[in-house]
Scaffold this motif. Structure first.
Motif, mmCIF file in Angstrom:
data_model
loop_
_atom_site.group_PDB
_atom_site.id
_atom_site.type_symbol
_atom_site.label_atom_id
_atom_site.label_comp_id
_atom_site.label_asym_id
_atom_site.label_seq_id
_atom_site.Cartn_x
_atom_site.Cartn_y
_atom_site.Cartn_z
ATOM 1 N N ALA A 30 -20.552 31.708 18.011
ATOM 2 C CA ALA A 30 -20.012 30.536 18.705
ATOM 3 C C ALA A 30 -21.061 29.399 19.451
ATOM 4 N N GLY B 297 -22.586 27.166 17.112
ATOM 5 C CA GLY B 297 -22.763 26.096 16.047
ATOM 6 C C GLY B 297 -23.063 26.358 14.751
ATOM 7 N N LYS B 298 -23.296 27.516 14.268
ATOM 8 C CA LYS B 298 -23.905 27.852 12.818
ATOM 9 C C LYS B 298 -22.712 26.961 11.852
ATOM 10 N N THR B 299 -21.521 27.343 11.952
ATOM 11 C CA THR B 299 -20.476 27.026 10.886
ATOM 12 C C THR B 299 -20.570 25.451 11.006
ATOM 13 N N ASN B 300 -20.567 24.895 12.131
ATOM 14 C CA ASN B 300 -20.557 23.447 12.268
ATOM 15 C C ASN B 300 -21.735 22.812 11.595
ATOM 16 N N ASP C 34 -23.201 32.194 8.417
ATOM 17 C CA ASP C 34 -23.253 33.082 9.371
ATOM 18 C C ASP C 34 -24.317 33.939 9.192
ATOM 19 N N ARG D 15 -9.898 32.552 15.126
ATOM 20 C CA ARG D 15 -10.513 32.321 13.650
ATOM 21 C C ARG D 15 -9.789 31.789 12.239
ATOM 22 N N ARG E 146 -27.399 28.141 23.644
ATOM 23 C CA ARG E 146 -26.597 27.416 24.522
ATOM 24 C C ARG E 146 -27.174 27.418 25.694
ATOM 25 N N PHE F 156 -27.215 21.810 23.902
ATOM 26 C CA PHE F 156 -26.276 21.955 24.776
ATOM 27 C C PHE F 156 -26.710 21.799 26.096
ATOM 28 N N PHE G 146 -23.083 17.787 16.928
ATOM 29 C CA PHE G 146 -22.363 17.625 15.616
ATOM 30 C C PHE G 146 -23.223 16.690 14.439
ATOM 31 N N ASN H 120 -26.640 15.779 14.777
ATOM 32 C CA ASN H 120 -27.795 16.836 14.610
ATOM 33 C C ASN H 120 -28.482 16.667 13.186
#
Ligand code: GTP
Ligand code: MN
Ligand code: MN
Length: 607
Positions: free
Chosen positions: A272, A274-277, A296, A389, A420, A502, A515, A518
């Motif tokens: 949670a 920010g990898k998937t983002n 992931d 999820r 974070r 963060f 987001f 980045n």
């Protein structure tokens, strides 16, 4: 081979080892029937229909989310349970100071007691799967036995499963990781079922020497989809140690610059964070393109040319729902819009769609929340669990790179670590070399999130974002990182960077917009790889001046950016005792070079 013939089964394997394991498990757990999964579309329909009939799934409106399902778990079964997760190595020492341990024989005796009759009145599913490509030189097989149809549906999305996998396991008499799962809720004759069976007693257990997984009591993804964290990280990290490769909690992305030059980056951030983002980020800088390879897990091997090649062993995305919206991760939204997905612990709209915090600015006027209660924008509770999820096929991702299908993977140009942190850690810092990068990874810290049960927002060390996933002594794992460069040509290895999206200002706001922005840091990273921009030596590593970062069209002042990049001597002075204490946990398994790195850092800070 005996017991299985007494239970009705749709299949008998010709592979004696596999058939006898399935028979043993059936004799112990005593299911009503056995179903070997084939991974066909017809099977998906049967399984999801069963889940709808049981009240586990609610079919979503076909026009909103075709072939997709809403699901609410038991409110106690919503995340990974790290305090119930064990590495049962033969020697306690091999589990190291960061894992729970119990002697394998004791754990097996205890769990055999739990498994005894635990599938009564239920179907036992056998899921042949492969992590990574079926066509790779050494396909990484597993077979999961489970009593959960939810697990079957989710594994169908998350891993390559089915008949072709089973055929190859049988025809080559392949090794496979036996992975046993039960939610631990036998059904007596005539007893009514519940939508989400689970048990208050939970065990998530890895036996690293035997390369076996036993899971009990939970159907939450990370606890129950055993190909994912249990196999592809915990067991695979042990295989990697023994065989000279790495299993990491990392996204993999392909970055193309306006001139068409392609680079590949892997990034390890804790759950949670920010990898998937980042894996499917839409760059805000013109002409740059990001494509997705994994979100992931990365399996990283040394290629014939000496470079590190990464593959994504998974077949789906199991992403954090809240915060995923058209503004933050439009590609995830496009992926789920195609349907064929399972949504767990989000909210249900009145027209049969799903919603969660952060999907849209304006919440719908009325929802059914993840606990099944009426919800309106005035409610003082979140509509969706913070760790709710989406589970969706990666092939639907519009930014999926064609290289995803290459069993050899992609050569990495850079590895990012990130956590974070409100303070201390600059927006981006570059390691001087691989050993320094290993130090950065080994000392990575992050505030805890809802992805695991327990307090949220507490700073903890999460080495390489792998704290909950290292299948052996973390000190030895750092040693393995060091050895990867020692045993190969480090000059061919990717550069390592440490990022922090963060960091906060005095008012508590994010210093960096994150987001899509980045992508500016991805560009900077590649500019550094190519030697195009400068970075300054600081006590903690190489940090860019603000002029090295493309700020064209960015809504951040130079002062804010400088603040995000600042190396604060006082904050680092506070950090060092924590790192010292962290390293002391490991005793003599901590590579001496990491102590040397810490000493150097202290000296450079004048402490
Ligand atoms: P796992 O799937 O659990 O391993 O986590 P993950 O690393 O894939 O996390 P994910 O990308 O789902 O990010 C989860 C949270 O991080 C969400 O709340 C996002 O809104 C937030 N997030 C992601 N990227 C950024 C960013 O650049 N800045 C800020 N401030 N938040 C972000
Ligand atoms: Mn993860
Ligand atoms: Mn993710």
């Amino acid at each position: 081979m005996s017991a299985v013939t007494t239970v009705q089964s749709n299949y008998l394997s010709t592979y004696a080892k596999l058939q006898s394991w399935v028979g043993e498990v059936a004799a112990l757990t005593r299911p009503a029937e056995i179903h070997w999964c084939e991974g066909t579309p017809e099977e998906w329909v049967r399984i999801t229909d069963t889940l709808v009939e049981n009240g586990t799934f609610t079919r979503l409106n076909d026009e909103k989310k075709p072939n997709s399902f809403y699901c609410a778990s038991d409110p106690t079964d919503v995340a990974r349970v790290e305090d119930r997760t064990f590495i049962c190595s033969v020697d306690e020492k091999d589990a190291g100071p960061t894992n729970n341990w119990m002697a394998p024989d004791d754990m097996k005796e205890l769990m055999r007691g739990l498994y005894d009759g635990c599938m009564q009145g239920r179907t036992m599913y056998v899921i042949p799967f492969v992590m990574g490509h079926l066509e790779s030189d050494h396909p990484m097989f597993g077979v999961e036995i489970t009593d959960s149809a939810y697990v079957v549906a989710s594994m169908t999305v998350m891993a390559r499963i089915g008949k072709d996998v089973l055929d190859k396991i049988e025809s080559t008499e392949a090794d496979y990781v036996p992975a046993l799962h039960s939610f631990g809720a036998p059904l007596a004759d005539g007893q009514a079922d519940v939508p989400w069976p689970c048990n208050d007693t939970k065990y998530i257990v890895q036996f690293p020497e035997e390369r076996t997984i036993w899971s009990y009591g939970s159907s939450y993804g990370g606890n129950a989809l055993l190909g994912k964290k249990c196999y592809a990280l915990r067991i695979a990290s042990v295989m990697g140690r023994d065989e000279g490769w790495m299993a990491e909690h990392m996204l993999i992305l392909k970055l193309t610059n306006p001139e068409g030059v392609v680079k590949y980056i892997a990034a390890g951030f804790p759950s949670a964070c920010g990898k998937t983002n980042l894996a499917m980020v839409e760059p805000t800088i013109p002409g740059w393109k990001v494509e997705t390879i994994g979100d992931d897990i990365a399996w990283i091997r040394v290629g014939a040319d000496g470079r590190l090649y990464a593959v994504n062993p998974e077949f789906g995305l199991f992403g954090v729902a809240p915060g995923t919206g058209w503004d933050t991760n439009s590609n995830a939204m496009r992926t789920i819009a195609q349907g064929n997905s399972v949504f767990t612990n989000v909210a249900l709209t009145d027209d049969g769609d799903v919603w969660w915090e952060g999907m849209t600015d304006e919440p719908p006027a009325h929802l059914t929340d993840w606990k099944g209660n009426d919800w309106t924008p005035d409610s003082d509770q979140l509509s969706s669990h913070a760790n709710s999820r989406f589970c969706t096929p990666i092939k639907q991702c519009p930014t999926l790179a064609p290289e995803y299908d290459d069993p050899n993977g992609v050569p990495l140009d850079a590895i990012l670590f990130g956590g974070r942190r409100k303070t201390t850690i600059p927006l981006v810092t570059e390691a001087r070399d691989w050993t320094h990068g290993t130090f950065m990874g080994a000392t990575l810290s992050s505030e805890t999130t809802a992805a695991a049960t327990g307090a949220v927002g507490v700073v903890r060390r999460d080495p390489m974002a792998m704290l909950p996933f290292i299948g052996y002594d973390a000190g030895d794992y750092f040693g393995h990182w060091i050895n990867m460069a020692k045993n190969n040509d480090e000059s061919k290895f990717p550069k390592i960077f440490y990022v922090n999206w963060f960091r906060r200002d005095e008012d508590g706001g994010f210093l960096w917009p994150g987001f899509g922005e980045n992508s500016r840091i991805l560009k900077y990273v590649i500019d550094r790889v190519e030697g195009k921009v400068e970075a300054h030596e600081t006590p903690i590593g190489l940090v860019p001046p603000t002029s090295s970062i493309d700020t064209d069209g960015l809504d951040v002042t130079d002062e804010q950016l400088a603040e995000a990049l600042r190396v604060d001597a006082d904050e680092w002075a506070a950090e060092l005792p924590q790192i010292n204490e962290w390293f002391e946990k490991f005793g003599d398994t901590l590579p001496a070079v990491l102590w040397t790195e810490l000493d150097g850092l202290k000296a450079r800070l004048g402490l």
